[in-house]
Write a protein that holds these residues in place. Sequence first.
Motif, PDB file in Angstrom:
ATOM      1  N   ILE A 261       6.464 -51.613  -3.016  1.00  0.00           N
ATOM      2  CA  ILE A 261       5.789 -52.636  -3.824  1.00  0.00           C
ATOM      3  C   ILE A 261       6.677 -53.172  -4.950  1.00  0.00           C
ATOM      4  O   ILE A 261       6.792 -54.395  -5.127  1.00  0.00           O
ATOM      5  N   PRO A 262       7.342 -52.315  -5.744  1.00  0.00           N
ATOM      6  CA  PRO A 262       8.219 -52.859  -6.797  1.00  0.00           C
ATOM      7  C   PRO A 262       9.322 -53.758  -6.238  1.00  0.00           C
ATOM      8  O   PRO A 262       9.670 -54.775  -6.852  1.00  0.00           O
ATOM      9  N   ALA A 263       9.878 -53.389  -5.066  1.00  0.00           N
ATOM     10  CA  ALA A 263      10.939 -54.202  -4.470  1.00  0.00           C
ATOM     11  C   ALA A 263      10.408 -55.557  -4.026  1.00  0.00           C
ATOM     12  O   ALA A 263      11.095 -56.580  -4.155  1.00  0.00           O
ATOM     13  N   VAL A 264       9.180 -55.587  -3.501  1.00  0.00           N
ATOM     14  CA  VAL A 264       8.571 -56.852  -3.094  1.00  0.00           C
ATOM     15  C   VAL A 264       8.365 -57.746  -4.312  1.00  0.00           C
ATOM     16  O   VAL A 264       8.637 -58.961  -4.273  1.00  0.00           O
ATOM     17  N   VAL A 265       7.879 -57.166  -5.417  1.00  0.00           N
ATOM     18  CA  VAL A 265       7.671 -57.933  -6.650  1.00  0.00           C
ATOM     19  C   VAL A 265       8.999 -58.453  -7.177  1.00  0.00           C
ATOM     20  O   VAL A 265       9.118 -59.630  -7.572  1.00  0.00           O
TER      21      VAL A 265
ATOM     22  N   LEU B 119      17.913 -50.756  -2.362  1.00  0.00           N
ATOM     23  CA  LEU B 119      17.652 -49.887  -1.219  1.00  0.00           C
ATOM     24  C   LEU B 119      16.360 -49.133  -1.495  1.00  0.00           C
ATOM     25  O   LEU B 119      16.251 -48.432  -2.499  1.00  0.00           O
ATOM     26  N   VAL B 120      15.382 -49.288  -0.607  1.00  0.00           N
ATOM     27  CA  VAL B 120      14.079 -48.644  -0.776  1.00  0.00           C
ATOM     28  C   VAL B 120      13.972 -47.493   0.216  1.00  0.00           C
ATOM     29  O   VAL B 120      13.924 -47.705   1.433  1.00  0.00           O
ATOM     30  N   TYR B 121      13.958 -46.272  -0.301  1.00  0.00           N
ATOM     31  CA  TYR B 121      13.761 -45.077   0.518  1.00  0.00           C
ATOM     32  C   TYR B 121      12.272 -44.985   0.789  1.00  0.00           C
ATOM     33  O   TYR B 121      11.497 -44.532  -0.045  1.00  0.00           O
ATOM     34  N   CYS B 122      11.865 -45.440   1.948  1.00  0.00           N
ATOM     35  CA  CYS B 122      10.475 -45.816   2.188  1.00  0.00           C
ATOM     36  C   CYS B 122       9.618 -44.692   2.743  1.00  0.00           C
ATOM     37  O   CYS B 122       9.332 -44.618   3.931  1.00  0.00           O
ATOM     38  N   THR B 123       9.193 -43.834   1.863  1.00  0.00           N
ATOM     39  CA  THR B 123       8.131 -42.875   2.141  1.00  0.00           C
ATOM     40  C   THR B 123       7.576 -42.398   0.815  1.00  0.00           C
ATOM     41  O   THR B 123       8.303 -41.828   0.013  1.00  0.00           O
ATOM     42  N   PRO B 124       6.322 -42.683   0.520  1.00  0.00           N
ATOM     43  CA  PRO B 124       5.385 -43.477   1.321  1.00  0.00           C
ATOM     44  C   PRO B 124       5.725 -44.959   1.262  1.00  0.00           C
ATOM     45  O   PRO B 124       6.548 -45.374   0.435  1.00  0.00           O
TER      46      PRO B 124
ATOM     47  N   PHE C 194       2.198 -44.503  -8.955  1.00  0.00           N
ATOM     48  CA  PHE C 194       3.662 -44.563  -8.958  1.00  0.00           C
ATOM     49  C   PHE C 194       4.129 -45.991  -8.728  1.00  0.00           C
ATOM     50  O   PHE C 194       5.024 -46.489  -9.431  1.00  0.00           O
ATOM     51  N   ALA C 195       3.529 -46.664  -7.739  1.00  0.00           N
ATOM     52  CA  ALA C 195       3.925 -48.041  -7.446  1.00  0.00           C
ATOM     53  C   ALA C 195       3.677 -48.951  -8.638  1.00  0.00           C
ATOM     54  O   ALA C 195       4.523 -49.790  -8.989  1.00  0.00           O
ATOM     55  N   ALA C 196       2.522 -48.793  -9.294  1.00  0.00           N
ATOM     56  CA  ALA C 196       2.185 -49.656 -10.427  1.00  0.00           C
ATOM     57  C   ALA C 196       3.103 -49.400 -11.618  1.00  0.00           C
ATOM     58  O   ALA C 196       3.582 -50.342 -12.272  1.00  0.00           O
ATOM     59  N   SER C 197       3.361 -48.114 -11.903  1.00  0.00           N
ATOM     60  CA  SER C 197       4.183 -47.805 -13.070  1.00  0.00           C
ATOM     61  C   SER C 197       5.631 -48.239 -12.883  1.00  0.00           C
ATOM     62  O   SER C 197       6.274 -48.721 -13.822  1.00  0.00           O
ATOM     63  N   THR C 198       6.162 -48.092 -11.661  1.00  0.00           N
ATOM     64  CA  THR C 198       7.537 -48.534 -11.427  1.00  0.00           C
ATOM     65  C   THR C 198       7.640 -50.055 -11.365  1.00  0.00           C
ATOM     66  O   THR C 198       8.656 -50.627 -11.783  1.00  0.00           O
ATOM     67  N   THR C 199       6.606 -50.715 -10.862  1.00  0.00           N
ATOM     68  CA  THR C 199       6.614 -52.181 -10.826  1.00  0.00           C
ATOM     69  C   THR C 199       6.716 -52.753 -12.232  1.00  0.00           C
ATOM     70  O   THR C 199       7.355 -53.793 -12.458  1.00  0.00           O
ATOM     71  N   ALA C 200       6.121 -52.082 -13.203  1.00  0.00           N
ATOM     72  CA  ALA C 200       6.145 -52.563 -14.587  1.00  0.00           C
ATOM     73  C   ALA C 200       7.558 -52.614 -15.150  1.00  0.00           C
ATOM     74  O   ALA C 200       7.816 -53.331 -16.118  1.00  0.00           O
ATOM     75  N   PHE C 201       8.479 -51.883 -14.539  1.00  0.00           N
ATOM     76  CA  PHE C 201       9.847 -51.838 -15.049  1.00  0.00           C
ATOM     77  C   PHE C 201      10.848 -52.536 -14.130  1.00  0.00           C
ATOM     78  O   PHE C 201      12.051 -52.387 -14.292  1.00  0.00           O
TER      79      PHE C 201
END
Length: 353
Positions: free
Chosen positions: A49-53, A39-44, A21-28
């Motif tokens: 990761i996408p927000a950090v990128v 706003l990152v609803y953080c769980t898990p 999930f993190a990798a696929s969303t980071t790509a976009f």
Amino acid sequence: MLHYPSHDDSAAKRIASYMSFAASTTAFTAALAGCDVCLVYCTPATVAIPAVVLNALAGVPFVLYVQDLWPDSVTASGFVSNPRGNHFMARQLSRYCNGIYRRASAVVGISPAMSDLLRARGVDEHKVATVYNWVDESVFKPAPRSNSDSSRFELMYAGGIGEVQGLENAIEAMNALRDRDDVRLTFVGRGVAEPGLRRRVAELGLEHSVRFCPPRTTADMAGVIASADAQLVSLRGDSFLATTLPSKLQASMACGAPIICAAPGAAAQLVAQAHAGIAVEPDRPSALAGAIAGMAAASKEKRAVMGRNGLAYYNRNLSRSVGAARLADILARACADRRPNILKRTTRESWYG
């Protein structure tokens, strides 16, 4: 988007689910390069990761809305049974979490206890805030009492029946009250712990005082809650749950229901502070039995006062209007951390060439 969803007990599959999930969303993330703030609803925690990128490449600030503390919730899950492996995983996840805390413009906990723990773990005092979760107030609201059996006190647990809820303690509490024909415990819901609870009820011969009902639709829940005299909020006494506020607590308060809370830390403190019911230590069936007997002995008016107290506290502190206003203010202040896009590409077209 390539995502491998999994919610079973396999550590490898769960990790694959989180990371895919993190990798696929980071790509976009490029599509969000023009945003003012995220706003990152953080769980898990891997959803950050996408927000950090995006922050690193486009300077977009982000706010973490922490729902579960890592590594606590992961290491306590038992996914890694080897103690050395569990220690290694905890250390690596702590490093990861500390990194995203440093990157975040604000870190929001869902309870004061969680916010205090975030500060204790080194998160900048000025970054930490508390915003309680709220419920769908068009659904969870006071409803007329619909139970016609006034001769019997009914305690209800309505929600997911999992291991983390520690509901075996409620069964043992009812066993201590087995001679009370005027008290009944009703479970409404399904979950992995249900078969074990049913077996225990049968072993103890408690079918007369403990019953299981199927789940109801969300739209029905206000009426379901109103059909009982009080609601049970239960969690195991594990330390990682001490900062948690289960959604059932807010739902019960929003419906104006009196509460018996057998949970650690934040949940019990909230019930006591709101004067919304009776709070006892978790994992102590005898204490829970005493609370049930005490609530059953209370007058209807006294229980109604507890319910009104809980509703008033919810409206003042946990409601959607209060929480949304706090989040909006935090996000607005985070916008000041917007940095120039280091790649000087702010449109979707320029990012994808």
